[in-house]
Design a protein around this motif. Structure first.
Motif, PDB file in Angstrom:
ATOM      1  N   PHE B  81      26.673  30.527  52.146  1.00  0.00           N
ATOM      2  CA  PHE B  81      25.618  29.546  51.858  1.00  0.00           C
ATOM      3  C   PHE B  81      26.205  28.438  51.006  1.00  0.00           C
ATOM      4  N   LEU B  82      25.893  27.200  51.378  1.00  0.00           N
ATOM      5  CA  LEU B  82      26.341  26.062  50.569  1.00  0.00           C
ATOM      6  C   LEU B  82      25.131  25.319  50.029  1.00  0.00           C
ATOM      7  N   SER B  83      25.059  25.234  48.703  1.00  0.00           N
ATOM      8  CA  SER B  83      24.043  24.384  48.096  1.00  0.00           C
ATOM      9  C   SER B  83      24.647  22.991  47.999  1.00  0.00           C
ATOM     10  N   PHE B  84      24.059  22.037  48.754  1.00  0.00           N
ATOM     11  CA  PHE B  84      24.680  20.716  48.900  1.00  0.00           C
ATOM     12  C   PHE B  84      24.587  19.886  47.622  1.00  0.00           C
ATOM     13  N   GLN B  85      25.659  19.122  47.391  1.00  0.00           N
ATOM     14  CA  GLN B  85      25.631  18.186  46.266  1.00  0.00           C
ATOM     15  C   GLN B  85      24.558  17.122  46.520  1.00  0.00           C
ATOM     16  N   TYR B  86      24.503  16.652  47.780  1.00  0.00           N
ATOM     17  CA  TYR B  86      23.473  15.686  48.168  1.00  0.00           C
ATOM     18  C   TYR B  86      22.661  16.256  49.326  1.00  0.00           C
ATOM     19  N   PRO B  87      21.607  17.017  49.028  1.00  0.00           N
ATOM     20  CA  PRO B  87      20.814  17.610  50.119  1.00  0.00           C
ATOM     21  C   PRO B  87      20.239  16.533  51.032  1.00  0.00           C
ATOM     22  N   VAL B  88      20.232  16.819  52.332  1.00  0.00           N
ATOM     23  CA  VAL B  88      19.845  15.814  53.325  1.00  0.00           C
ATOM     24  C   VAL B  88      18.327  15.797  53.503  1.00  0.00           C
ATOM     25  N   GLU B  89      17.758  14.597  53.629  1.00  0.00           N
ATOM     26  CA  GLU B  89      16.314  14.481  53.854  1.00  0.00           C
ATOM     27  C   GLU B  89      16.013  14.606  55.343  1.00  0.00           C
ATOM     28  N   ILE B  90      15.060  15.452  55.683  1.00  0.00           N
ATOM     29  CA  ILE B  90      14.682  15.607  57.086  1.00  0.00           C
ATOM     30  C   ILE B  90      13.180  15.414  57.235  1.00  0.00           C
ATOM     31  N   PRO B  91      12.746  14.175  57.461  1.00  0.00           N
ATOM     32  CA  PRO B  91      11.311  13.921  57.593  1.00  0.00           C
ATOM     33  C   PRO B  91      10.746  14.626  58.827  1.00  0.00           C
ATOM     34  N   GLY B  92       9.519  15.066  58.702  1.00  0.00           N
ATOM     35  CA  GLY B  92       8.865  15.667  59.874  1.00  0.00           C
ATOM     36  C   GLY B  92       9.076  17.157  60.012  1.00  0.00           C
ATOM     37  N   VAL B  93       9.963  17.749  59.217  1.00  0.00           N
ATOM     38  CA  VAL B  93      10.180  19.198  59.313  1.00  0.00           C
ATOM     39  C   VAL B  93       9.804  19.821  57.969  1.00  0.00           C
ATOM     40  N   SER B  94       8.814  20.699  57.984  1.00  0.00           N
ATOM     41  CA  SER B  94       8.342  21.260  56.720  1.00  0.00           C
ATOM     42  C   SER B  94       9.305  22.329  56.212  1.00  0.00           C
ATOM     43  N   VAL B  95       9.324  22.478  54.886  1.00  0.00           N
ATOM     44  CA  VAL B  95      10.203  23.464  54.248  1.00  0.00           C
ATOM     45  C   VAL B  95       9.935  24.854  54.823  1.00  0.00           C
ATOM     46  N   SER B  96       8.647  25.226  54.947  1.00  0.00           N
ATOM     47  CA  SER B  96       8.347  26.585  55.402  1.00  0.00           C
ATOM     48  C   SER B  96       8.796  26.821  56.845  1.00  0.00           C
ATOM     49  N   ASN B  97       8.596  25.828  57.691  1.00  0.00           N
ATOM     50  CA  ASN B  97       9.015  25.964  59.090  1.00  0.00           C
ATOM     51  C   ASN B  97      10.529  26.113  59.178  1.00  0.00           C
ATOM     52  N   PHE B  98      11.216  25.294  58.416  1.00  0.00           N
ATOM     53  CA  PHE B  98      12.676  25.321  58.398  1.00  0.00           C
ATOM     54  C   PHE B  98      13.185  26.694  57.939  1.00  0.00           C
ATOM     55  N   ASP B 170      27.470  23.449  44.950  1.00  0.00           N
ATOM     56  CA  ASP B 170      28.238  22.223  44.724  1.00  0.00           C
ATOM     57  C   ASP B 170      27.469  21.283  43.808  1.00  0.00           C
ATOM     58  N   GLU B 171      27.863  21.261  42.563  1.00  0.00           N
ATOM     59  CA  GLU B 171      27.214  20.420  41.538  1.00  0.00           C
ATOM     60  C   GLU B 171      25.697  20.539  41.552  1.00  0.00           C
ATOM     61  N   THR B 172      25.239  21.767  41.629  1.00  0.00           N
ATOM     62  CA  THR B 172      23.795  21.989  41.634  1.00  0.00           C
ATOM     63  C   THR B 172      23.179  21.561  40.309  1.00  0.00           C
ATOM     64  N   ASP B 173      23.988  21.542  39.240  1.00  0.00           N
ATOM     65  CA  ASP B 173      23.439  21.189  37.923  1.00  0.00           C
ATOM     66  C   ASP B 173      23.299  19.690  37.704  1.00  0.00           C
ATOM     67  N   SER B 174      24.030  18.869  38.492  1.00  0.00           N
ATOM     68  CA  SER B 174      23.902  17.438  38.196  1.00  0.00           C
ATOM     69  C   SER B 174      22.542  16.930  38.644  1.00  0.00           C
ATOM     70  N   GLY B 175      21.929  16.141  37.824  1.00  0.00           N
ATOM     71  CA  GLY B 175      20.594  15.630  38.111  1.00  0.00           C
ATOM     72  C   GLY B 175      19.480  16.536  37.600  1.00  0.00           C
ATOM     73  N   LEU B 176      19.827  17.637  36.968  1.00  0.00           N
ATOM     74  CA  LEU B 176      18.777  18.529  36.460  1.00  0.00           C
ATOM     75  C   LEU B 176      18.589  18.334  34.956  1.00  0.00           C
ATOM     76  N   ASP B 177      17.325  18.336  34.511  1.00  0.00           N
ATOM     77  CA  ASP B 177      17.111  18.311  33.062  1.00  0.00           C
ATOM     78  C   ASP B 177      17.302  19.718  32.498  1.00  0.00           C
ATOM     79  N   ILE B 178      17.273  19.847  31.188  1.00  0.00           N
ATOM     80  CA  ILE B 178      17.643  21.121  30.565  1.00  0.00           C
ATOM     81  C   ILE B 178      16.734  22.272  30.999  1.00  0.00           C
ATOM     82  N   ASP B 179      15.417  21.968  31.096  1.00  0.00           N
ATOM     83  CA  ASP B 179      14.480  23.018  31.503  1.00  0.00           C
ATOM     84  C   ASP B 179      14.751  23.462  32.942  1.00  0.00           C
ATOM     85  N   ALA B 180      14.978  22.476  33.811  1.00  0.00           N
ATOM     86  CA  ALA B 180      15.234  22.794  35.219  1.00  0.00           C
ATOM     87  C   ALA B 180      16.539  23.574  35.355  1.00  0.00           C
TER      88      ALA B 180
END
Lengths: 451, 246
Positions: B81-98, B170-180
């Motif tokens: 499993f790869l957690s992307f540094q820049y996750p891709v946006e996929i309009p029209g496909v819901s998280v649950s369906n995916f 892959d840099e999952t921590d960048s862009g996160l605040d301390i609580d997140a």
């Protein structure tokens, strides 16, 4: 105009010479008709004569003409102008093609309404064109809005088949399935002209689902549909496929004219696929014309073209905001594979006094093959100063990063492509509210997506 | 579990990795740090199977089997499993369906029956709670209009649903605040077991305060130049890369 491919592949069309040849055939046909019409002087005959003279004067459209740059009339049309009558087989078997759960339906076989194979609610009447009073028919064929359209005029001049459907005001929503079948015992080529009119009286609601079935052979259909929406009426019309279904040599010219009075609402859904139950394999040209004559009305047009092989779909759209406070939207999605091609040529006209107009015009396309093409041209002509108008087109390929993202989660190339494409068209599919249509549509979509 | 042997690769004929070696055993957490452009994200993508890169030398083995010729989806089915540094946006496909499709595609690869919708939904809700995410998340389109933090949480949420053997963050921590950051770390920690392993790519020691690594590696110019225990990260924080990469 954004051009992605220099040449649109259009079969074996051989250019101007064949267009002249085609026109000479058509001319013979028209002149024969004119000879008959001039023997008897009447308002109706004069209307038809005017229409045919317009066609003779203008000639067939060629690619130098505005709005005809990307759709050619193919050489095989020469089979078509014969207007042979075909002897259909038994009508009953076609009814099996309609979803069983729907109560009301109309069967149109080779352009003729089959009265014994129609079932309609009490507030809806259907009359064949030939049974209409002369004044009514003249009114239909003499529509000012159709006068600048060669094929609509050809239809008005020659048309014998068609119907006038009237929905009287009441509180019920009426769902009616219409099946247009082209049938023949001996695979003949066929020239079909049909003219249908939907008259929605005040405050009534009508939901129409159009389906098509064509026998093999080369067909040329030149159809016109008019809908008149009186105050407060609502029309929803699903068009699943076309009369250019059976092979790449079929052509369907269609004019869809919608006239809206105060507080009315129209919703058009048009779906073109190259595979499955609703497939279209030929050339399709739609002239969609919406006129807002009253205030506080709404018109939404949704369309998906998901094409492969050599299928060609050309959508030419004009939305006229003549009056203030009307809202229109167009959402057209295109996915093109193999040698398929599409055209989106749309213009929203906002007249000077049509203040508070809101309009959205959107055309998004994905090309899956290097030989596929789309020509898109979203236009606005705005003469009012207090309006909200948005328009845009996009053309792209499948996003490789998105594909890798989905692959990395375990989806195969096919599954990932399908999911991306189904997401791409969801803006249209989520707007489909009719349950039976939804079911059939998704079954057909899955065929295009190889799911 | 994962053995990377003398791996070299190029992208558009430009060399990125030059003879990289890495051994990850089940139950371990490895942190990979390194200056910008050192090849960290390349390493992450190439293990997941990104075909943008051409492998010119070396091998990647997962469970003692070479995976360099396997498509990304087959690697995913094996547990990558790869957690992307820049996750891709996929309009029209819901998280649950995916998630439903992803979980069941992976199960299909492994000869398992598809998971029922109710069971999946329960599992999704449980994991959302763990990551302190609202269940309305499920009906949103994948990463479409998500904030940076939401995108990263969505990655960890997917990870919690897919239960990988080898997770690369892959840099999952960048862009996160301390609580997140704490919530995400908590999510990762709850998935840790003796059966699975993590490779955590980060620029900051901070994440490693919450997810304790067993090994810290420094990647520079396409290969690992130094490996040591967790203290190396502290040393880096104090001295910067200049003192360590000579």
């Amino acid at each position: 105009m954004i051009r992605t491919e220099k040449n649109i592949v259009q079969g074996n069309a051989t250019g101007e010479k064949s267009a002249e040849h085609l026109f000479s055939l058509l001319k013979k046909r028209i002149e024969k008709e004119l000879n008959t019409l001039t023997t008897h002087d009447s308002k109706l005959n004069q209307t038809r004569i005017d229409a045919l003279n317009y066609v003779l004067k203008r000639g067939l459209p060629n690619k130098k003409q505005k709005g005809w740059g990307y759709t050619k009339l193919a050489w095989w049309l020469e089979f078509a102008f014969s207007e042979k009558s075909m002897i259909p087989s038994s009508p009953a078997k076609y009814l099996e093609m309609l979803p069983p759960e729907n109560e009301f339906f109309i069967l149109v076989l080779n352009g003729v309404v089959q009265k014994d194979f129609c079932k309609l609610p009490s507030n809806i009447t259907i009359t064949e064109l030939k049974d209409l009073k002369e004044d009514v028919l003249v009114d239909i064929l003499n529509k000012e809005q159709l006068k600048k359209n060669t094929f609509a005029q050809l239809n008005c001049g020659l048309v014998k088949n068609g119907f006038f459907l009237k929905a009287s005001a009441n509180d019920f929503i009426n769902d009616i399935d219409i099946l247009y079948a082209h049938s023949s015992e001996n695979k003949e080529n066929y020239f079909n002209q049909m003219h249908s009119v939907y008259m929605l009286e005040e405050n009534c609601q009508l939901n129409i689902v159009e389906r098509f079935w064509c026998a093999t052979g080369t067909h040329f259909s030149n159809t016109v549909s008019q809908s008149i929406l009186c105050r407060g009426s609502k029309l929803t019309k699903y068009t699943l496929g076309s009369m250019a279904s059976s092979n790449e040599r079929c052509q369907n010219m269609h004019t869809e004219f919608i006239q809206q009075k105060d507080n009315s609402e129209s919703k058009l859904y048009r779906f073109y696929f190259s595979k499955g139950k609703f497939k279209s394999e030929g050339t399709i040209r739609n002239n969609i014309l919406v006129d807002f004559d009253g205030v506080n009305s709404k018109s939404d047009t949704y369309s998906i073209s998901m094409l492969s092989k050599k299928t060609h779909v050309d959508n030419n759209i004009v939305i006229n905001h003549h009056a203030p406070k009307n809202t229109s939207s167009q959402i057209f999605k295109g996915i093109y594979d193999d040698d398929s091609s599409g055209v989106f040529d749309s213009c929203v006209v906002v007249k000077k006094h049509a203040q508070k107009t809101k309009t959205i015009q959107k055309n998004n396309n994905i090309l899956l093959s290097s030989k596929a093409s789309i020509n898109t041209n979203p236009q606005l002509e705005i003469f009012a100063d207090d309006v909200e108008c948005a328009h845009g087109s996009t053309i792209g390929e499948l996003d490789q990063n998105a594909l890798f993202y989905l692959n990395s989660r375990g989806l195969s190339k096919n599954a990932a492509t399908s999911l991306l494409l189904s997401g791409f068209i969801s803006e249209v599919t989520k707007m489909v509210s009719d349950k039976a249509v939804k079911k059939e549509l998704f079954a057909d979509l899955n065929k295009q997506l190889n799911l | 579990m994962l053995k990377i042997k003398n791996l070299a690769c190029t992208i558009n004929d430009t060399p990125v990795l030059n003879g990289l070696n890495l051994n990850v055993k089940a139950g371990e957490v490895h942190a990979i740090m390194g200056p910008n452009g050192s090849g960290k994200s390349t390493l992450a993508s190439i293990v997941a199977g990104d075909e943008k890169y051409t492998i010119t030398n070396g091998d990647i083995e997962l469970f003692n089997k070479s995976i360099i010729d396997l498509a990304p989806e087959l690697r995913a089915a094996m547990g990558v499993f790869l957690s992307f540094q820049y996750p891709v946006e996929i309009p029209g496909v819901s998280v649950s369906n995916f998630i439903k499709i992803a979980v069941n595609e992976q199960r299909k690869h492994n000869g398992l029956d598809p998971m029922g919708s109710t069971e999946l939904l329960q599992e999704m809700k449980k994991n959302l709670e763990l990551l302190k995410m609202d269940s309305s998340f499920l009906s949103r389109y994948i990463n479409d209009g998500f904030s940076g933090g939401e995108k990263k949480r969505n990655e960890i949420f997917q990870m919690s649903m897919l239960k990988p053997k080898l997770a690369i963050l892959d840099e999952t921590d960048s862009g996160l605040d301390i609580d997140a950051l704490k919530i995400v770390a908590n999510g990762v920690n709850s998935l840790r077991s003796s059966e699975n392993a993590f490779i955590i790519i980060t620029h900051y020691q901070r994440l490693l305060n919450y997810i304790k690594p067993d090994h810290v590696h420094i990647l520079a110019n396409g290969s690992i130049v130094k490996s040591a225990g967790p203290d190396l990260a502290l040393e880096l924080e104090a001295q910067g890369y200049a003192g360590i990469i000579k």
